[in-house]
Design a protein around this motif. Structure first.
Motif, PDB file in Angstrom:
ATOM      1  N   THR A 255       0.755  -1.036   0.105  1.00 43.37           N
ATOM      2  CA  THR A 255      -0.155   0.088  -0.034  1.00 43.37           C
ATOM      3  C   THR A 255       0.858   1.062  -0.051  1.00 43.37           C
ATOM      4  O   THR A 255       0.765   2.301  -0.721  1.00 43.37           O
ATOM      5  CB  THR A 255      -1.046   0.203   1.258  1.00 43.37           C
ATOM      6  N   GLY A 256       1.865   1.129   0.802  1.00 42.68           N
ATOM      7  CA  GLY A 256       2.796   2.187   0.921  1.00 42.68           C
ATOM      8  C   GLY A 256       2.127   3.677   1.377  1.00 42.68           C
ATOM      9  O   GLY A 256       2.263   4.763   0.740  1.00 42.68           O
ATOM     10  N   ASP A 257       1.166   3.413   2.373  1.00 39.55           N
ATOM     11  CA  ASP A 257       0.652   4.625   2.570  1.00 39.55           C
ATOM     12  C   ASP A 257       1.252   5.557   3.641  1.00 39.55           C
ATOM     13  O   ASP A 257       2.241   5.117   3.930  1.00 39.55           O
ATOM     14  CB  ASP A 257      -0.839   4.310   3.271  1.00 39.55           C
ATOM     15  N   THR A 258       0.898   6.908   3.852  1.00 37.78           N
ATOM     16  CA  THR A 258       1.714   7.617   4.577  1.00 37.78           C
ATOM     17  C   THR A 258       1.797   7.199   6.165  1.00 37.78           C
ATOM     18  O   THR A 258       3.033   7.339   6.503  1.00 37.78           O
ATOM     19  CB  THR A 258       0.653   9.113   5.041  1.00 37.78           C
ATOM     20  N   ALA A 259       1.152   6.428   6.741  1.00 38.50           N
ATOM     21  CA  ALA A 259       1.584   6.113   8.233  1.00 38.50           C
ATOM     22  C   ALA A 259       2.771   4.994   8.118  1.00 38.50           C
ATOM     23  O   ALA A 259       3.542   4.973   8.917  1.00 38.50           O
ATOM     24  CB  ALA A 259       0.098   5.300   8.774  1.00 38.50           C
ATOM     25  N   THR A 260       2.480   3.859   6.797  1.00 38.13           N
ATOM     26  CA  THR A 260       3.626   3.049   6.828  1.00 38.13           C
ATOM     27  C   THR A 260       4.971   3.876   6.525  1.00 38.13           C
ATOM     28  O   THR A 260       6.047   3.570   7.051  1.00 38.13           O
ATOM     29  CB  THR A 260       3.495   2.187   5.614  1.00 38.13           C
ATOM     30  N   LEU A 261       5.188   4.863   5.607  1.00 37.20           N
ATOM     31  CA  LEU A 261       6.201   5.669   5.194  1.00 37.20           C
ATOM     32  C   LEU A 261       6.818   6.301   6.580  1.00 37.20           C
ATOM     33  O   LEU A 261       7.939   6.349   6.816  1.00 37.20           O
ATOM     34  CB  LEU A 261       5.923   6.535   4.111  1.00 37.20           C
ATOM     35  N   SER A 262       5.894   6.815   7.324  1.00 35.70           N
ATOM     36  CA  SER A 262       6.213   7.652   8.531  1.00 35.70           C
ATOM     37  C   SER A 262       6.815   6.612   9.542  1.00 35.70           C
ATOM     38  O   SER A 262       7.884   6.970  10.003  1.00 35.70           O
ATOM     39  CB  SER A 262       5.201   8.154   8.996  1.00 35.70           C
ATOM     40  N   ARG A 263       6.217   5.654   9.947  1.00 36.64           N
ATOM     41  CA  ARG A 263       6.989   4.406  10.597  1.00 36.64           C
ATOM     42  C   ARG A 263       8.326   4.042  10.125  1.00 36.64           C
ATOM     43  O   ARG A 263       9.319   4.016  10.755  1.00 36.64           O
ATOM     44  CB  ARG A 263       5.992   3.363  10.615  1.00 36.64           C
ATOM     45  N   LEU A 264       8.551   3.890   8.682  1.00 36.83           N
ATOM     46  CA  LEU A 264       9.797   3.546   8.256  1.00 36.83           C
ATOM     47  C   LEU A 264      10.614   4.623   8.421  1.00 36.83           C
ATOM     48  O   LEU A 264      11.956   4.253   8.725  1.00 36.83           O
ATOM     49  CB  LEU A 264       9.578   3.092   6.779  1.00 36.83           C
ATOM     50  N   ALA A 265      10.465   5.737   8.102  1.00 35.47           N
ATOM     51  CA  ALA A 265      11.214   6.734   8.113  1.00 35.47           C
ATOM     52  C   ALA A 265      11.796   6.936   9.589  1.00 35.47           C
ATOM     53  O   ALA A 265      12.883   7.335   9.789  1.00 35.47           O
ATOM     54  CB  ALA A 265      10.654   8.081   7.733  1.00 35.47           C
ATOM     55  N   GLY A 266      10.855   6.934  10.757  1.00 34.03           N
ATOM     56  CA  GLY A 266      11.132   6.783  11.978  1.00 34.03           C
ATOM     57  C   GLY A 266      12.156   5.743  12.224  1.00 34.03           C
ATOM     58  O   GLY A 266      13.206   6.075  13.194  1.00 34.03           O
ATOM     59  N   LEU A 267      12.104   4.543  11.820  1.00 37.79           N
ATOM     60  CA  LEU A 267      13.044   3.557  12.246  1.00 37.79           C
ATOM     61  C   LEU A 267      14.298   3.946  11.631  1.00 37.79           C
ATOM     62  O   LEU A 267      15.317   3.591  12.207  1.00 37.79           O
ATOM     63  CB  LEU A 267      12.614   2.343  11.636  1.00 37.79           C
ATOM     64  N   VAL A 268      14.606   4.535  10.330  1.00 40.50           N
ATOM     65  CA  VAL A 268      15.748   4.765   9.922  1.00 40.50           C
ATOM     66  C   VAL A 268      16.356   5.942  10.606  1.00 40.50           C
ATOM     67  O   VAL A 268      17.686   5.801  10.998  1.00 40.50           O
ATOM     68  CB  VAL A 268      15.636   5.311   8.318  1.00 40.50           C
TER      69      VAL A 268
END
Length: 315
Positions: A255-268
């Motif tokens: 899906t690559g939605d905003t919530a997923t992207l934000s979580r991944l960015a936070g992990l990085v």
């Protein structure tokens, strides 16, 4: 005008070229981004080859690439939460490629970049890392379970290894011998499929079989796991529908939605996820970047630095 790299007809890499195109206008729910970096993925050359035409019709010439990071230039009608000057990353609007100076992002597949996240790392997340994230969510791994990843050395595979480990799973990664060391460095037990001892090594690491399998190779890869797949094994695979049905596997989706992207960015940004950007090419060498991925020799992620144009192309 906006300089872009794409193709004017479906076929091989010889059809790729630089294009000088009008700057697109953002429609409702879209933002226009000045691209700083663009991720390179296997789907890019498959689109150029015409393998995606059935569900991704394009108006030619078309721009390659689906994931970017950059700065918002303009917002379309009805857009809230993002404004000109914001640093963002995400997947491009269908038909709007990412190997370009300007690209369109739909707000539902875009996210703001936190401090500490570089443009090159951000551009590596929307396709590969988001796909890995959604696959692991579908497999519903719990702490202590064992995940077997086929194709652990690629962009999706390296992200899946790390995300599974963050969730407390044990990971066995199958890759080529050339990619075995990088997979091990991420924390997985790595097995080289192109070595004679691969079957025995897998049996040794998975004496009770795998509780979950993420097949990023497709073809006949699942057929080689005889004895490792049990009635309780959960499988996600990029293999053809007939093969998936045989093993009760779900298709790979994102899906690559905003919530997923934000979580991944936070992990990085927090040091818990390495986007594994292993090669960064200047914009002038966009064709070389895609060739490396198309040849299947890339480990981790390949990214194009769109701002690096000291020896820009003749267009």
């Amino acid at each position: 005008m906006s300089l872009a790299y794409g193709f004017a007809a479906y076929g091989g890499p010889e059809l790729q070229r630089f294009l000088d195109l009008p700057v697109p206008d953002p429609r409702p729910g879209e933002v226009l981004v000045e691209v700083r970096a663009a991720g390179v993925n296997p789907v890019d050359w498959k689109v150029r080859a015409g393998m995606q035409r059935a569900f991704l019709p394009l108006t030619l010439p078309a721009v390659l690439g689906r994931e970017v990071a950059g700065t918002v230039l303009r917002t379309g009608p009805g857009v809230t939460g993002l404004a000109a000057g914001d640093r963002v990353f995400g997947s491009t609007v269908g038909g709007s490629g990412g190997y370009a100076e300007r690209a369109l992002l739909p707000v539902e597949r875009a996210a703001s970049m936190p401090e500490g996240l570089s443009f090159t790392d951000a551009a590596a997340l929307p396709i590969a890392a988001a796909t890995a994230h959604d696959a692991l969510a579908a497999l519903a791994l719990t702490a202590g379970e064992t995940l077997l990843i086929l194709g652990a050395g690629g962009g999706v595979g390296t992200a899946a290894v790390q995300l599974a480990l963050v969730g407390g799973a044990r990971v066995v990664g199958l890759s080529s011998a050339a990619k075995q060391a990088p997979v091990e460095a991420l924390g997985a037990a790595a097995v080289a499929y192109d070595r004679d001892d691969a079957p025995s090594r897998l049996r040794e690491l998975l004496p009770d079989g795998a509780r979950a399998v993420l097949d990023l190779v497709g073809g006949d890869a699942l057929h080689g796991l005889t004895g490792l797949l049990t009635a309780r094994t959960r499988v996600i695979s990029v293999a053809a529908e007939e093969t998936r049905a045989r093993y009760g596997a779900l298709p790979l989706s994102r899906t690559g939605d905003t919530a997923t992207l934000s979580r991944l960015a936070g992990l990085v940004a927090g040091g818990r996820l390495d986007p594994c950007v292993r090669r960064v090419f200047p914009f002038a060498a966009a064709g070389e970047a895609l060739a490396l991925v198309e040849d299947g020799h890339a480990t981790g992620k390949v990214v194009i630095d769109v701002t690096a144009r000291a020896e820009g192309p003749d267009v």
